[in-house]
Structure formats: C-alpha cells, structure tokens
Write a protein that holds these residues in place. Structure first.
Motif, PDB file in Angstrom:
ATOM      1  N   GLY A 164       0.813  -1.196   0.000  1.00  0.00           N
ATOM      2  CA  GLY A 164       0.000   0.000   0.000  1.00  0.00           C
ATOM      3  C   GLY A 164       0.853   1.255   0.000  1.00  0.00           C
ATOM      4  O   GLY A 164       1.948   1.287   0.562  1.00  0.00           O
ATOM      5  N   ALA A 165       0.347   2.292  -0.630  1.00  0.00           N
ATOM      6  CA  ALA A 165       1.103   3.530  -0.747  1.00  0.00           C
ATOM      7  C   ALA A 165       1.489   4.113   0.604  1.00  0.00           C
ATOM      8  O   ALA A 165       2.521   4.781   0.729  1.00  0.00           O
ATOM      9  CB  ALA A 165       0.304   4.557  -1.545  1.00  0.00           C
ATOM     10  N   LEU A 166       0.679   3.876   1.629  1.00  0.00           N
ATOM     11  CA  LEU A 166       0.968   4.407   2.962  1.00  0.00           C
ATOM     12  C   LEU A 166       1.520   3.341   3.912  1.00  0.00           C
ATOM     13  O   LEU A 166       1.720   3.623   5.099  1.00  0.00           O
ATOM     14  CB  LEU A 166      -0.281   5.049   3.566  1.00  0.00           C
ATOM     15  CG  LEU A 166      -0.812   6.283   2.827  1.00  0.00           C
ATOM     16  CD1 LEU A 166      -2.028   6.855   3.547  1.00  0.00           C
ATOM     17  CD2 LEU A 166       0.259   7.356   2.672  1.00  0.00           C
ATOM     18  N   ASP A 167       1.758   2.129   3.408  1.00  0.00           N
ATOM     19  CA  ASP A 167       2.399   1.111   4.241  1.00  0.00           C
ATOM     20  C   ASP A 167       3.774   1.594   4.678  1.00  0.00           C
ATOM     21  O   ASP A 167       4.503   2.216   3.895  1.00  0.00           O
ATOM     22  CB  ASP A 167       2.549  -0.201   3.467  1.00  0.00           C
ATOM     23  CG  ASP A 167       1.240  -0.955   3.331  1.00  0.00           C
ATOM     24  OD1 ASP A 167       0.246  -0.530   3.942  1.00  0.00           O
ATOM     25  OD2 ASP A 167       1.223  -1.973   2.609  1.00  0.00           O
ATOM     26  N   ARG A 168       4.139   1.271   5.906  1.00  0.00           N
ATOM     27  CA  ARG A 168       5.406   1.769   6.446  1.00  0.00           C
ATOM     28  C   ARG A 168       6.514   0.743   6.222  1.00  0.00           C
ATOM     29  O   ARG A 168       6.399  -0.404   6.656  1.00  0.00           O
ATOM     30  CB  ARG A 168       5.243   2.090   7.943  1.00  0.00           C
ATOM     31  CG  ARG A 168       4.263   3.226   8.176  1.00  0.00           C
ATOM     32  CD  ARG A 168       4.075   3.558   9.634  1.00  0.00           C
ATOM     33  NE  ARG A 168       3.197   4.700   9.797  1.00  0.00           N
ATOM     34  CZ  ARG A 168       3.587   5.971   9.790  1.00  0.00           C
ATOM     35  NH1 ARG A 168       4.875   6.254   9.654  1.00  0.00           N
ATOM     36  NH2 ARG A 168       2.730   6.949   9.920  1.00  0.00           N
ATOM     37  N   ILE A 169       7.560   1.199   5.533  1.00  0.00           N
ATOM     38  CA  ILE A 169       8.673   0.306   5.199  1.00  0.00           C
ATOM     39  C   ILE A 169      10.009   0.969   5.556  1.00  0.00           C
ATOM     40  O   ILE A 169      10.098   2.200   5.638  1.00  0.00           O
ATOM     41  CB  ILE A 169       8.678  -0.055   3.701  1.00  0.00           C
ATOM     42  CG1 ILE A 169       8.783   1.209   2.834  1.00  0.00           C
ATOM     43  CG2 ILE A 169       7.442  -0.867   3.351  1.00  0.00           C
ATOM     44  CD1 ILE A 169       9.011   0.919   1.361  1.00  0.00           C
ATOM     45  N   PRO A 170      11.052   0.153   5.753  1.00  0.00           N
ATOM     46  CA  PRO A 170      12.378   0.705   6.037  1.00  0.00           C
ATOM     47  C   PRO A 170      13.111   1.042   4.739  1.00  0.00           C
ATOM     48  O   PRO A 170      12.657   0.715   3.636  1.00  0.00           O
ATOM     49  CB  PRO A 170      13.078  -0.455   6.752  1.00  0.00           C
ATOM     50  CG  PRO A 170      12.480  -1.664   6.093  1.00  0.00           C
ATOM     51  CD  PRO A 170      11.038  -1.313   5.824  1.00  0.00           C
ATOM     52  N   ASP A 171      14.252   1.674   4.884  1.00  0.00           N
ATOM     53  CA  ASP A 171      15.140   1.901   3.753  1.00  0.00           C
ATOM     54  C   ASP A 171      15.738   0.562   3.333  1.00  0.00           C
ATOM     55  O   ASP A 171      15.959  -0.328   4.161  1.00  0.00           O
ATOM     56  CB  ASP A 171      16.245   2.873   4.168  1.00  0.00           C
ATOM     57  CG  ASP A 171      17.048   3.396   2.984  1.00  0.00           C
ATOM     58  OD1 ASP A 171      16.690   3.084   1.830  1.00  0.00           O
ATOM     59  OD2 ASP A 171      18.038   4.118   3.230  1.00  0.00           O
ATOM     60  N   TYR A 172      15.992   0.376   2.045  1.00  0.00           N
ATOM     61  CA  TYR A 172      16.633  -0.842   1.549  1.00  0.00           C
ATOM     62  C   TYR A 172      17.177  -0.565   0.162  1.00  0.00           C
ATOM     63  O   TYR A 172      16.870   0.457  -0.449  1.00  0.00           O
ATOM     64  CB  TYR A 172      15.638  -2.013   1.494  1.00  0.00           C
ATOM     65  CG  TYR A 172      14.567  -1.857   0.426  1.00  0.00           C
ATOM     66  CD1 TYR A 172      14.747  -2.362  -0.861  1.00  0.00           C
ATOM     67  CD2 TYR A 172      13.371  -1.181   0.692  1.00  0.00           C
ATOM     68  CE1 TYR A 172      13.779  -2.200  -1.841  1.00  0.00           C
ATOM     69  CE2 TYR A 172      12.404  -1.024  -0.281  1.00  0.00           C
ATOM     70  CZ  TYR A 172      12.610  -1.530  -1.551  1.00  0.00           C
ATOM     71  OH  TYR A 172      11.657  -1.367  -2.521  1.00  0.00           O
ATOM     72  N   ARG A 173      17.975  -1.483  -0.351  1.00  0.00           N
ATOM     73  CA  ARG A 173      18.489  -1.360  -1.715  1.00  0.00           C
ATOM     74  C   ARG A 173      18.414  -2.727  -2.402  1.00  0.00           C
ATOM     75  O   ARG A 173      19.194  -3.624  -2.124  1.00  0.00           O
ATOM     76  CB  ARG A 173      19.935  -0.853  -1.709  1.00  0.00           C
ATOM     77  CG  ARG A 173      20.548  -0.650  -3.117  1.00  0.00           C
ATOM     78  CD  ARG A 173      19.819   0.438  -3.894  1.00  0.00           C
ATOM     79  NE  ARG A 173      20.403   0.651  -5.203  1.00  0.00           N
ATOM     80  CZ  ARG A 173      21.162   1.713  -5.527  1.00  0.00           C
ATOM     81  NH1 ARG A 173      21.409   2.656  -4.632  1.00  0.00           N
ATOM     82  NH2 ARG A 173      21.655   1.824  -6.742  1.00  0.00           N
ATOM     83  N   MET A 174      17.421  -2.873  -3.269  1.00  0.00           N
ATOM     84  CA  MET A 174      17.256  -4.096  -4.049  1.00  0.00           C
ATOM     85  C   MET A 174      16.326  -3.785  -5.200  1.00  0.00           C
ATOM     86  O   MET A 174      15.393  -2.977  -5.059  1.00  0.00           O
ATOM     87  CB  MET A 174      16.673  -5.219  -3.184  1.00  0.00           C
ATOM     88  CG  MET A 174      16.452  -6.516  -3.946  1.00  0.00           C
ATOM     89  SD  MET A 174      15.815  -7.827  -2.852  1.00  0.00           S
ATOM     90  CE  MET A 174      15.033  -8.892  -4.065  1.00  0.00           C
ATOM     91  N   SER A 175      16.575  -4.405  -6.363  1.00  0.00           N
ATOM     92  CA  SER A 175      15.753  -4.142  -7.539  1.00  0.00           C
ATOM     93  C   SER A 175      15.226  -5.445  -8.123  1.00  0.00           C
ATOM     94  O   SER A 175      15.545  -6.537  -7.659  1.00  0.00           O
ATOM     95  CB  SER A 175      16.574  -3.397  -8.595  1.00  0.00           C
ATOM     96  OG  SER A 175      17.535  -4.269  -9.172  1.00  0.00           O
ATOM     97  N   ALA A 176      14.444  -5.322  -9.171  1.00  0.00           N
ATOM     98  CA  ALA A 176      13.871  -6.497  -9.819  1.00  0.00           C
ATOM     99  C   ALA A 176      14.939  -7.375 -10.460  1.00  0.00           C
ATOM    100  O   ALA A 176      14.689  -8.555 -10.739  1.00  0.00           O
ATOM    101  CB  ALA A 176      12.861  -6.064 -10.882  1.00  0.00           C
ATOM    102  N   THR A 177      16.122  -6.829 -10.706  1.00  0.00           N
ATOM    103  CA  THR A 177      17.199  -7.604 -11.334  1.00  0.00           C
ATOM    104  C   THR A 177      18.216  -8.128 -10.323  1.00  0.00           C
ATOM    105  O   THR A 177      19.205  -8.746 -10.709  1.00  0.00           O
ATOM    106  CB  THR A 177      17.933  -6.753 -12.382  1.00  0.00           C
ATOM    107  OG1 THR A 177      18.481  -5.583 -11.755  1.00  0.00           O
ATOM    108  CG2 THR A 177      16.973  -6.321 -13.493  1.00  0.00           C
ATOM    109  N   SER A 178      18.002  -7.887  -9.045  1.00  0.00           N
ATOM    110  CA  SER A 178      18.918  -8.387  -8.019  1.00  0.00           C
ATOM    111  C   SER A 178      18.867  -9.911  -7.962  1.00  0.00           C
ATOM    112  O   SER A 178      17.865 -10.537  -8.329  1.00  0.00           O
ATOM    113  CB  SER A 178      18.548  -7.816  -6.648  1.00  0.00           C
ATOM    114  OG  SER A 178      18.741  -6.418  -6.612  1.00  0.00           O
TER     115      SER A 178
END
Length: 251
Positions: free
Chosen positions: A122-136
């Motif tokens: 959801g657009a307002l769901d709370r998430i942390p910072d991270y670094r990963m993409s669809a090609t990881s």
C-alpha cells in the motif's frame, strides 16, 4: 480500483519513532510468506563475508557498498510511509509530502507500489530503507518464480480496474493476469511529423504528475475507460491502444 506504481532505487533514509517493519501489516497479507523469504535472503546476502560479491549480486555500485548495511538492518530500522520513502523522478513529480492529507489517504486506498523485497504494498504502508531491484540476485531464489503467480493471485482480488504504471521488469514479477479491466500505461512523445517514441526520464515524470493529479482530484473511477476520460479532463493526453495498453502522450 488500483494504481500500480514502480518503486525507485533512491530512497529517503531514516524514519520517525520506534516503529519497525511488520510484514504482516502490509497490504496483500497473503504475500507474507514470499515477503519473509525475500527479506531474510536479502539480510543474509548483506551480512555475507564478501561485500563486493554481495553488492554485485544486488546491483549496488561499489561506491554505494555501505548500503549493504542498510539491507542488513531492514527488520530493525525505522520505517516511514512508502510514498515518502521513495524518491527519484516519478516520486519527485508526485511530491507526496506536499499533498493534503485527504489526497494522501486517497492514494492509501487506491495506489500500491511494487517493491522487489515486499511485493506490491500500500502507498501508505510503512517500510524501512533498503536497496534491491527487480534484477537483483538472491541465493536460492528466482524472484520471478517466487513472486509472479502469488502477486497475480493477489491482484485478482482487487475490485475495479487496475492501472499499471510499473516498468516491464516489475510487471514480470507480478502480471495482472487475464482481467479485462486492466491497462498498462505507456508514455510516449510525439514529434512534429506525428511519429511517436517511448520516453525514459520523462516517462517517470509524466507518471508522477498523473498520479499527483489523481490524488488531488480524487475522481470516482470504475473502469479503464473512466480513468482515460478523467485523465483527459485533467489535461493529460491519453488514449486507449491495442493489447490493453493506454498511451500517455507527454509534451
């Protein structure tokens, strides 16, 4: 209805308060098993001994190798709404922090962002910072095999039309399936001779402006045709095309 957005590689750091990631609280809770598997694999990669290999697997430039530490901390890091977490061209144009509260709540009901780690949230769901993409690449996991059918099944439960603004890499991680009430939005520009070509940078900007207008106007949309008609009334050049596509013509 649901507007599906792609994520962004760039994100705001930090967060407020003591709240931490709660995978079970994210939208589409039926994706909990896939979220747990992906998130824990990401932490495992980030904490492996060979940081150069870990960064390569995740597609992190060597100059940003410290972002492995960000990934290692995703279960303990502060969180913020996904709309505020993501930055980059699309989200800068959307400019969620400046939206009125009712506009933000509207996106909370009608928009989702497709994360490579968490799937669509959801657009307002709370998430942390991270670094990963669809090609990881994660050990023992093929992202497409893990996510595609599960996300398709989750999206099948959405009532009303789905407007798909994702990039093709994220579409592969969760096709919308054979629903008739869906449209993939392709942004093009039109030359003086009428020739059209796809856009890159301005593709994302146009999508961000479209979603911002949608949030501010909060139209009642019950079909793809209705969304196209609303977009036109809001000043966007939009038209239906073949193969369940909608063209957004950017200036």
């Amino acid at each position: 209805m649901l507007i599906l957005l792609p994520p962004s590689e760039s994100k705001r750091a930090g967060g407020r308060g003591r709240a931490r990631l709660e995978l079970a609280d994210l939208r589409f809770p039926e994706l909990l098993a896939e979220r747990e598997q992906t998130a824990r694999a990401l932490v495992h990669v980030a904490t492996s001994g060979d940081r150069d290999e870990a960064a390569k697997a995740l597609g992190i430039p060597r100059t940003l190798v410290d972002e492995l530490d960000t990934n290692a901390a995703i279960f303990n890091a502060p969180v913020m709404p996904a709309l505020d977490r993501y930055t980059g061209v699309l989200f800068d144009a959307l400019d969620a922090p400046t939206l009125p509260q009712e506009a933000r709540r509207h996106l909370g009901r009608t928009a989702a962002i497709h994360s490579a780690v968490f799937g669509p949230i959801g657009a307002l769901d709370r998430i942390p910072d991270y670094r990963m993409s669809a090609t990881s690449r994660l050990p023992g996991i093929r992202l497409r095999s893990l996510w595609a059918s599960a996300v398709t099944a989750a999206l099948a439960q959405v009532a009303g039309p789905i407007i798909d603004l994702r990039s093709e890499g994220y579409v592969a991680l969760g096709p919308v399936g054979d629903r008739d009430d869906t449209a993939f939005v392709r942004v093009v520009t039109e030359g003086p001779d009428g020739t059209r070509r796809a856009l890159n940078h301005f593709n994302k900007h146009a999508k961000g402006m479209l979603v911002r207008a949608f949030a501010l106007e909060r139209p009642r949309v019950r079909s793809v045709h209705g969304f196209v008609e609303w977009a036109r009334s809001a000043g966007f050049r939009m038209e239906s095309a073949a193969n369940r596509e909608v063209l957004l013509v950017a200036d």
